[in-house]
Design an enzyme around this catalytic site. Structure first.
Site, short mmCIF file in Angstrom:
data_model
loop_
_atom_site.label_atom_id
_atom_site.label_comp_id
_atom_site.label_asym_id
_atom_site.label_seq_id
_atom_site.Cartn_x
_atom_site.Cartn_y
_atom_site.Cartn_z
N CYS A 77 0.81 -1.23 0.00
CA CYS A 77 0.00 0.00 0.00
C CYS A 77 0.84 1.27 0.00
O CYS A 77 0.30 2.36 -0.20
CB CYS A 77 -0.96 0.00 1.19
SG CYS A 77 -2.19 -1.30 1.04
N HIS A 82 -3.27 7.37 2.31
CA HIS A 82 -3.66 6.06 1.81
C HIS A 82 -5.01 5.71 2.43
O HIS A 82 -5.26 5.98 3.61
CB HIS A 82 -2.60 5.02 2.20
CG HIS A 82 -3.02 3.62 1.91
ND1 HIS A 82 -3.45 3.23 0.67
CD2 HIS A 82 -3.11 2.52 2.71
CE1 HIS A 82 -3.79 1.96 0.71
NE2 HIS A 82 -3.59 1.50 1.94
N ASN A 126 -9.98 0.09 -0.39
CA ASN A 126 -8.52 0.17 -0.45
C ASN A 126 -8.05 -0.40 -1.79
O ASN A 126 -8.12 -1.60 -2.01
CB ASN A 126 -7.93 -0.62 0.72
CG ASN A 126 -6.42 -0.56 0.76
OD1 ASN A 126 -5.78 -0.09 -0.18
ND2 ASN A 126 -5.84 -1.04 1.84
#
Ligand SMILES: CC(C)(COP(=O)(O)OP(=O)(O)OC[C@H]1O[C@@H](n2cnc3c(N)ncnc32)[C@H](O)[C@@H]1OP(=O)(O)O)[C@@H](O)C(=O)NCCC(=O)NCCS
Length: 329
Positions: free
Chosen positions: A116, A256, A286
């Site tokens: 990520c 994020h 996500n």
């Protein structure tokens, strides 16, 4: 001559049409909209459907739109850094596949895997090719087809992830705009808590690994949450301190999008109100390397030249970090 910084001069994104809602997930696993919303902030995510559709197929429209916006041809790109945990194939690199699909015949490229944190690792790396004077146009792409590595029988992961891709163009800037600082970190001992166990050299694919569903993403959410919430907030605060930035100096936090509670904790640590925080987790979940460029794409119209942006991410590895940049257009 004044110092060369790498400025973002164009941004674009792409998300697939199919919307996987919390309600549909309720029919797939033992979960409910209320739990997902309060624990994560996610209402829906996009899924790339169809045979033969890979991560690069989301990057093509994202990048082609970016080139049109900037008014340049693919042949002008010097380098493509493709940040992804879901490459089209183990090799060749998805950067090469993308270059071929868009006609970037003068570019070289490579994939960058930092889960990520992929996009902020890629942005920082790409910026250095501009700062060195070696390259004039560097494309940093962040995209993942997370649905290709998610077990839709595992409620611990299937509610979180979605598919999407964003891209930015980096070009030299001598006005003091662009990427000004970055703090990147990693801790490989985190591999226990967020991983895909099989399919690499440690455990090549066999019938058994497939039967045991070891090719899907595994996450021990509680532990990852604990590390993420502390480290993402700390690194964002650290980059502010190192650059003598107060909350009033910061126009935007671009976090994020892993969990709304992690984003809120980071913003609070930085002293920022919700009006300065880009959040689209409710729509896309996500998307791993896609989250930050997708935010930039969505907020592009509200950004002004000289705006101070702090990017922050945390992901598998563990990897985490923060980037301080001034918007250039
Ligand atoms: C995954 C995450 C949302 C789970 O939230 P959480 O508050 O930690 O929830 P827990 O895992 O402690 O589970 C709490 C309870 O809900 C249950 N539960 C877990 N998933 C569920 C779901 N999808 N629906 C309903 N209940 C669920 C658990 O079984 C547990 O029940 P119990 O108390 O009876 O044992 C959260 O841990 C998280 O966001 N982690 C970090 C993700 C991240 O940042 N990743 C890094 C980048 S990818």
């Amino acid at each position: 001559m004044s110092k060369i910084h790498a400025a973002i001069t164009a941004v674009n994104g792409y998300v697939p049409d199919y919307i996987l809602t919390n309600q549909e997930l309720e029919t797939m696993v033992e979960t409910n909209d209320e739990w997902i919303t309060t624990r994560t902030g996610i209402k829906e995510r996009r899924i790339l459907k169809g045979e033969g559709q890979a991560t690069s197929d989301m990057a093509v429209p994202a990048v082609e739109g970016l080139l049109r916006k900037r008014g340049i041809s693919a042949e002008e790109i010097d380098l493509i850094i493709f940040c992804t945990s879901t490459p089209d194939m183990p090799f060749p690199a998805t950067a090469n596949i993308l270059a071929d699909k868009i006609g970037a015949i003068n570019a070289w490229g490579y994939d960058l895997q930092a889960a990520c944190s992929g996009f902020i690792y890629g942005l920082t790396t790409g910026a250095q090719f501009i700062e060195s004077g070696k390259h004039q146009k560097v494309l940093v792409v962040g995209g993942d087809k997370m649905s290709s590595i998610i077990n839709y029988e595992d409620r611990a992961t299937c509610i979180i992830f979605g598919d999407g891709c964003g891209a930015v163009l980096l070009e030299p800037n001598t006005e003091g705009l662009g990427v000004l600082d970055a703090i990147l970190k990693s801790d490989g001992s985190g591999k226990e808590y967020l991983n895909i166990k099989a399919g690499g050299s440690l455990m090549p694919a066999t019938h058994e690994t497939v039967d045991q569903k070891l090719h899907y993403a595994f996450q021990e959410g509680k532990t990852v949450f604990k590390f993420a919430v502390t480290n993402m907030a700390n690194v964002a605060a650290e980059i502010m301190e190192r650059n003598q930035l107060t909350a009033a100096d910061v126009n935007w936090l671009v976090p994020h999008q892993a969990n709304k509670r992690i984003i809120d904790a980071t913003a609070e640590r930085m002293g920022l109100g919700p009006e300065k925080v880009m959040i689209n987790i409710q729509k896309y979940g996500n998307t791993t390397s896609g989250t930050i460029p997708l935010c930039l794409w969505e907020w592009e119209n509200q950004l002004k030249k000289g705006d101070v942006l702090i990017l922050a991410a945390f992901g598998g590895g563990f990897t985490w970090g923060s980037v301080y940049l001034k918007w250039a257009y």
